[in-house]
Every structure is written in C-alpha cells, then in structure tokens.
Scaffold this motif. Structure first.
Motif, PDB file in Angstrom:
ATOM      1  N   MET A 191       0.829  -1.202   0.000  1.00  0.00           N
ATOM      2  CA  MET A 191       0.000   0.000   0.000  1.00  0.00           C
ATOM      3  C   MET A 191       0.861   1.248   0.000  1.00  0.00           C
ATOM      4  O   MET A 191       0.622   2.196  -0.766  1.00  0.00           O
ATOM      5  N   VAL A 192       1.885   1.273   0.853  1.00  0.00           N
ATOM      6  CA  VAL A 192       2.736   2.456   0.977  1.00  0.00           C
ATOM      7  C   VAL A 192       3.422   2.769  -0.347  1.00  0.00           C
ATOM      8  O   VAL A 192       3.437   3.926  -0.805  1.00  0.00           O
ATOM      9  N   LYS A 193       3.972   1.775  -0.992  1.00  0.00           N
ATOM     10  CA  LYS A 193       4.677   2.029  -2.244  1.00  0.00           C
ATOM     11  C   LYS A 193       3.713   2.504  -3.334  1.00  0.00           C
ATOM     12  O   LYS A 193       4.013   3.449  -4.080  1.00  0.00           O
ATOM     13  N   LYS A 194       2.551   1.865  -3.410  1.00  0.00           N
ATOM     14  CA  LYS A 194       1.557   2.282  -4.400  1.00  0.00           C
ATOM     15  C   LYS A 194       1.045   3.688  -4.104  1.00  0.00           C
ATOM     16  O   LYS A 194       0.828   4.485  -5.031  1.00  0.00           O
ATOM     17  N   PHE A 195       0.838   3.982  -2.837  1.00  0.00           N
ATOM     18  CA  PHE A 195       0.369   5.320  -2.464  1.00  0.00           C
ATOM     19  C   PHE A 195       1.397   6.364  -2.889  1.00  0.00           C
ATOM     20  O   PHE A 195       1.052   7.399  -3.485  1.00  0.00           O
ATOM     21  N   ARG A 196       2.668   6.118  -2.593  1.00  0.00           N
ATOM     22  CA  ARG A 196       3.710   7.093  -2.918  1.00  0.00           C
ATOM     23  C   ARG A 196       3.856   7.297  -4.419  1.00  0.00           C
ATOM     24  O   ARG A 196       3.940   8.434  -4.907  1.00  0.00           O
ATOM     25  N   VAL A 197       3.870   6.203  -5.168  1.00  0.00           N
ATOM     26  CA  VAL A 197       4.010   6.317  -6.623  1.00  0.00           C
ATOM     27  C   VAL A 197       2.816   7.046  -7.225  1.00  0.00           C
ATOM     28  O   VAL A 197       2.965   7.980  -8.036  1.00  0.00           O
ATOM     29  N   PHE A 243       3.060  13.758   4.316  1.00  0.00           N
ATOM     30  CA  PHE A 243       3.459  12.704   5.256  1.00  0.00           C
ATOM     31  C   PHE A 243       3.520  11.327   4.609  1.00  0.00           C
ATOM     32  O   PHE A 243       4.151  10.412   5.140  1.00  0.00           O
ATOM     33  N   VAL A 244       2.864  11.162   3.461  1.00  0.00           N
ATOM     34  CA  VAL A 244       2.896   9.868   2.770  1.00  0.00           C
ATOM     35  C   VAL A 244       4.331   9.511   2.371  1.00  0.00           C
ATOM     36  O   VAL A 244       4.698   8.333   2.323  1.00  0.00           O
ATOM     37  N   PHE A 245       5.150  10.509   2.100  1.00  0.00           N
ATOM     38  CA  PHE A 245       6.529  10.275   1.655  1.00  0.00           C
ATOM     39  C   PHE A 245       7.519  10.218   2.819  1.00  0.00           C
ATOM     40  O   PHE A 245       8.713  10.016   2.600  1.00  0.00           O
ATOM     41  N   GLU A 246       7.034  10.396   4.031  1.00  0.00           N
ATOM     42  CA  GLU A 246       7.922  10.404   5.184  1.00  0.00           C
ATOM     43  C   GLU A 246       8.206   8.985   5.677  1.00  0.00           C
ATOM     44  O   GLU A 246       7.360   8.088   5.529  1.00  0.00           O
ATOM     45  N   PRO A 247       9.373   8.753   6.258  1.00  0.00           N
ATOM     46  CA  PRO A 247       9.672   7.429   6.829  1.00  0.00           C
ATOM     47  C   PRO A 247       8.630   7.043   7.879  1.00  0.00           C
ATOM     48  O   PRO A 247       8.163   7.880   8.654  1.00  0.00           O
ATOM     49  N   GLY A 248       8.264   5.761   7.872  1.00  0.00           N
ATOM     50  CA  GLY A 248       7.314   5.271   8.854  1.00  0.00           C
ATOM     51  C   GLY A 248       5.865   5.404   8.461  1.00  0.00           C
ATOM     52  O   GLY A 248       4.973   4.989   9.229  1.00  0.00           O
ATOM     53  N   PHE A 249       5.585   5.960   7.267  1.00  0.00           N
ATOM     54  CA  PHE A 249       4.182   6.064   6.852  1.00  0.00           C
ATOM     55  C   PHE A 249       3.551   4.687   6.733  1.00  0.00           C
ATOM     56  O   PHE A 249       4.173   3.747   6.247  1.00  0.00           O
ATOM     57  N   LEU A 348       5.834  -1.260 -11.088  1.00  0.00           N
ATOM     58  CA  LEU A 348       5.771  -0.470  -9.859  1.00  0.00           C
ATOM     59  C   LEU A 348       7.167  -0.030  -9.426  1.00  0.00           C
ATOM     60  O   LEU A 348       7.386   1.127  -9.050  1.00  0.00           O
ATOM     61  N   ASP A 349       8.131  -0.948  -9.512  1.00  0.00           N
ATOM     62  CA  ASP A 349       9.501  -0.612  -9.150  1.00  0.00           C
ATOM     63  C   ASP A 349      10.069   0.463 -10.082  1.00  0.00           C
ATOM     64  O   ASP A 349      10.753   1.396  -9.641  1.00  0.00           O
ATOM     65  N   ALA A 350       9.787   0.335 -11.372  1.00  0.00           N
ATOM     66  CA  ALA A 350      10.287   1.309 -12.342  1.00  0.00           C
ATOM     67  C   ALA A 350       9.657   2.682 -12.112  1.00  0.00           C
ATOM     68  O   ALA A 350      10.335   3.717 -12.220  1.00  0.00           O
ATOM     69  N   ALA A 351       8.372   2.692 -11.799  1.00  0.00           N
ATOM     70  CA  ALA A 351       7.699   3.961 -11.527  1.00  0.00           C
ATOM     71  C   ALA A 351       8.258   4.617 -10.268  1.00  0.00           C
ATOM     72  O   ALA A 351       8.447   5.837 -10.218  1.00  0.00           O
ATOM     73  N   TRP A 352       8.540   3.809  -9.259  1.00  0.00           N
ATOM     74  CA  TRP A 352       9.129   4.356  -8.035  1.00  0.00           C
ATOM     75  C   TRP A 352      10.502   4.956  -8.302  1.00  0.00           C
ATOM     76  O   TRP A 352      10.853   6.013  -7.767  1.00  0.00           O
ATOM     77  N   ASP A 353      11.264   4.321  -9.181  1.00  0.00           N
ATOM     78  CA  ASP A 353      12.583   4.859  -9.527  1.00  0.00           C
ATOM     79  C   ASP A 353      12.465   6.250 -10.155  1.00  0.00           C
ATOM     80  O   ASP A 353      13.379   7.077  -9.998  1.00  0.00           O
ATOM     81  N   LEU A 354      11.369   6.507 -10.865  1.00  0.00           N
ATOM     82  CA  LEU A 354      11.176   7.824 -11.480  1.00  0.00           C
ATOM     83  C   LEU A 354      10.966   8.918 -10.445  1.00  0.00           C
ATOM     84  O   LEU A 354      11.362  10.070 -10.666  1.00  0.00           O
TER      85      LEU A 354
END
Length: 454
Positions: A191-197, A243-249, A348-354
């Motif tokens: 969820m966290v990774k999808k939310f951030r991307v 806060f979604v991008f902060e550590p511990g979200f 998802l990993d590639a999008a996060w890298d962007l």
C-alpha cells in the motif's frame, strides 16, 4: 461521492480498530480487482442547460427509467438518489452529475465493456426525454446558479460548510466531473509504495487527461480547471499529503490524518445529522456535540473516511483522483494507466525509480502548475510530456506482463491509445478543445456538445 452510508453498528472500543479497518483491505494478488468510477454532465439537448431533479425530463426520470435494466433504486426520503445492480452503483453528485461506480473487475477489457453497457443504457433512457450526457472536467458554460441541487442530506450539510473553508468548494460540488480508478494492495508495505508512486504521479495523470479549459463560456488559462478547483476547496481534507513520503508512513499514520480531518455528519435512522467542523477524536471520547454521550461505530468511521478528498485516497483500497472526465476511450485509459503502473511489480519498481528522489517542493510545484500548463509544464529542466512518455511506457510494460487478452487476442495495452496519442503529439484533450473553439467552432459551444457527447 460515495453511495448512501449505513450508519449504526457496534461502538468502537479502541484506536486499534481504526487501524484494522484499513488492514482489512489487504488482499492476496489473486484477489486484486479494479473498480472504475466516472461522472458525466446531463443536459437538455434543446437548450444545452443542466437537468433538474424533478420533472418528466429530469434526473429522477432518468433513475426511474434505468430500472428497466435491473437497477434497484436507493431512496432517501421519498426520492430515488442512487441505483444498485450487483456490485455496481449509480450515484448522483450534488449538481446532478451521473456517476457510475463500477463493479470490481479482473481485466480492463471487462471495464471497457461495463462502461459501454452503462453508456448505452443511459443513452437509451436519456434519448427518450430529450437529454444528453457529456464527459468533461468542468461545465464549459454553466454558472453556479444555473445548476440544480440534488435532494441528498449529505450535500445540504456540505453546501453550508464548504464556503467557510474555500472559495471554490461549491464549484467542485456542482460543476466538476472526474474519472477515477480504485485498486487493491497486498500488504501495508505494498500500500505504501503504491500510495507514494500514485500520489507523486497524479499530476501526470492530470496533464494527460486535462479536459476542462473553459469556465462560463471563456478560456481561462487552465488546461484542467477542475484540478485547480481542488486547490481552493478545503485545505483540511484536500491536496497532496506530504506525510505519505515520510519514513514510517503506514495505516496508523493515515488514521492520524483522518482523525484530524473535521467531520461533516453522522448518519442515523436514514438521516444525516450535521456535525460539520466537529472532531472524530471527540466522538471517540463520547463528547461529539452533535451526539453527546454517544460513541462512534466502524460504520461511522467508514463514512468519515469518505469525507477526505486528497489526490489519492485510502479506503480499503486506493483511489486515484487526479483526472478529468472524458469520452469513452478516456474512461478506459485511466484505469489502464494505473493498473499498468501498480499491478505489475516490475512496473511499480520502475515507476518508483522515477519519483523516489522528488522533494516536497517538486510535489507542490507539479500540483500547482500542471492544471495551468498541462503537458507543457517545465519540470526539472524538461517538458512534463517527456516524463509522461516514460510513465506511459512503464504502464505499457506492466499491462503487457499481465497477458490479459480479449476475444480478438489484444492485450490490455490497447486501452492506453489515448495516452499514446497525447504523448506523441504533446496535446491533451483540452488543447484539442481550445483549438477547435478558437478556430472552426468560432467561440460556440454547441459543436462541443454535438461532437463530444456520448
């Protein structure tokens, strides 16, 4: 907006239950589905004016007419205000915008078929009463006073509260339409990774789907005026969530956010009780002024979760909320974009890298500028269209990896066609509308309704 709430239920006993509400959304990958929602404006074909609720050619008549297709009415007071069929629903936005909340489906081909069936059914009934429907992000000609309020208790409360928080909240309610998709997650980390991307890339979706350049008959310097409206609606419940991008979200941090979002209402015995501006934290203590001595239930919590409007919203799934409504192909392209980016791990990993090194200032800049300049927005030294091309390419790879074929052997990438065209040309739907309006349409909106209605 959401379907009618249920209210009631057992009282919440501890904070952990609020967190577990979201944890319950975790699903194994095999159970992931997609749900697409889209809104559209109804209008009288003879006058190009918005539909009222009552009358032989109004919204009520449309809802009643659709029951021939197996839709069951949901009634508030004496008024049908929604329809249900299986796991899908039709609901009304405050100004009568018709919204299909589609069933959870496995493939984009099923989503496209669902949208086609819905538009056929709505078109049949609308045609009988001289009505039409069009997908745009913002009503191009109508003023606030032209639009009729729907008879829903929730909207009465919001109507009175919105002007206290921002200048454009009533415009959001009455004159905007969006398309969004709802997607699942496997775990809190997923969820966290999808939310951030998805939160980072929401402005890219806004630019690709920008389809609201007109306000009250004029071009106003925005590609997506609908997106701009959300920047002056209610700062307590809208916008980017740093806060979604902060550590511990995670789920617990989102619970904290929702507890800080002021309430709108409590739903009891079929009625909305005004609790606007009050605190859910007080509700948990039995000190809510609207219901003194009463404790909330998980249904109350679920209702409250629907009253926040960030660019990505967490329920028991994630909602992508950044795009203007549009024609049939756009209604399919929006879920195609996000399924391609988020449902394949490599994508998802590639999008996060962007986006992983973007700063808070980057997010704020894109949120503010993209509604104005769309794909031409300059970001980190290059046009946003270049980034959009990279994003769409990742979505292509993600959909290809899913290997979901239709009866003709096409995979799901066919639904990305409108985005391929936008990336290749550098032009979003708004650019096309502006060119026609300034050229062959000679400042008239009649051709817009004639050529772009469903």
């Amino acid at each position: 907006m959401s379907a009618p709430p249920s209210g009631g239920g057992a009282p919440i006993e501890n904070r952990r239950q609020l967190i577990e509400y979201f944890i319950a959304g975790n699903k194994p990958r095999a159970a992931w589905r997609m749900g697409t929602e889209h809104e559209k404006f109804g209008y009288h074909k003879a006058t190009l004016t918005p539909l009222a609720y009552e009358g032989p050619d109004g919204i009520r008549a449309l809802l009643e007419g659709l029951t021939r297709f197996g839709w069951e009415p949901v009634v508030e007071g004496n008024n049908p205000i929604a329809l249900l069929r299986g796991k899908a629903s039709i609901t009304l936005e405050p100004g009568g915008q018709f919204e299909l909340s589609g069933a959870p489906l496995e493939t984009l081909h099923e989503t496209a078929a669902e949208n086609s069936q819905h538009l056929r059914e709505v078109g049949e009934v609308a045609g009988e009463i001289g009505a039409g429907f069009i997908g745009l992000g913002f009503a191009p000609q109508w003023k606030r006073e032209d639009v009729h309020w729907m008879p829903k208790g929730r909207y009465k409360i919001m109507r009175e509260y919105m002007p206290k928080k921002g200048k454009l909240g009533l415009d959001m309610m009455l004159r905007t339409c969006t398309v969004q998709t709802n997607l699942d997650f496997e775990s809190e980390a997923d969820m966290v990774k999808k939310f951030r991307v998805s939160l980072a890339l929401q402005p890219v979706a806004t630019a690709l789907f920008a389809n609201s350049p007109f306000v009250e008959g004029k071009a106003v310097g925005f590609k997506s005026y609908r997106s701009h409206i959300w920047t002056d609606t209610d700062p307590d419940r809208c916008g980017v969530l740093p806060f979604v991008f902060e550590p511990g979200f995670g789920f617990e941090r989102y619970v904290d956010y929702m507890l800080d979002v002021p309430m709108y209402f409590v739903y009891r015995d079929g009625k909305y009780i005004d609790a606007s501006g009050q605190s859910f934290r007080d509700f948990l203590k039995g000190k809510l002024p609207a219901r003194p001595g009463e404790l909330p239930t998980l249904n109350d919590w679920g209702d409250h979760v629907t009253t926040a409007f960030p660019e990505v919203r967490l329920k028991r799934y994630l909602e992508m909320r950044g795009a203007d409504s549009g024609p049939w192909a756009a209604l399919n392209a929006l879920p195609a974009l996000w399924v391609g980016l988020l449902y394949d791990q490599g994508a998802l990993d590639a999008a996060w890298d962007l986006v992983k090194d973007w700063t808070a200032a980057d997010h704020d800049f894109l949120r503010a500028e993209t509604p104005k300049t769309g794909l031409a927005t300059m970001f980190r030294g290059r046009p946003l269209n270049v980034l959009a091309g990279e994003v769409v390419a990742i979505a292509h790879a993600g959909l290809t990896a899913r290997r979901c074929l239709d009866e003709r052997g096409n995979d799901e990438t066919i639904h990305l066609f409108p985005l391929d065209r936008a990336v290749d040309s550098g032009l979003a739907p708004a650019d096309e509308l502006l060119a026609k309006w300034q050229g062959e349409w000679q400042g008239s909106f009649a051709p817009l309704f004639r050529e772009y209605s469903y």
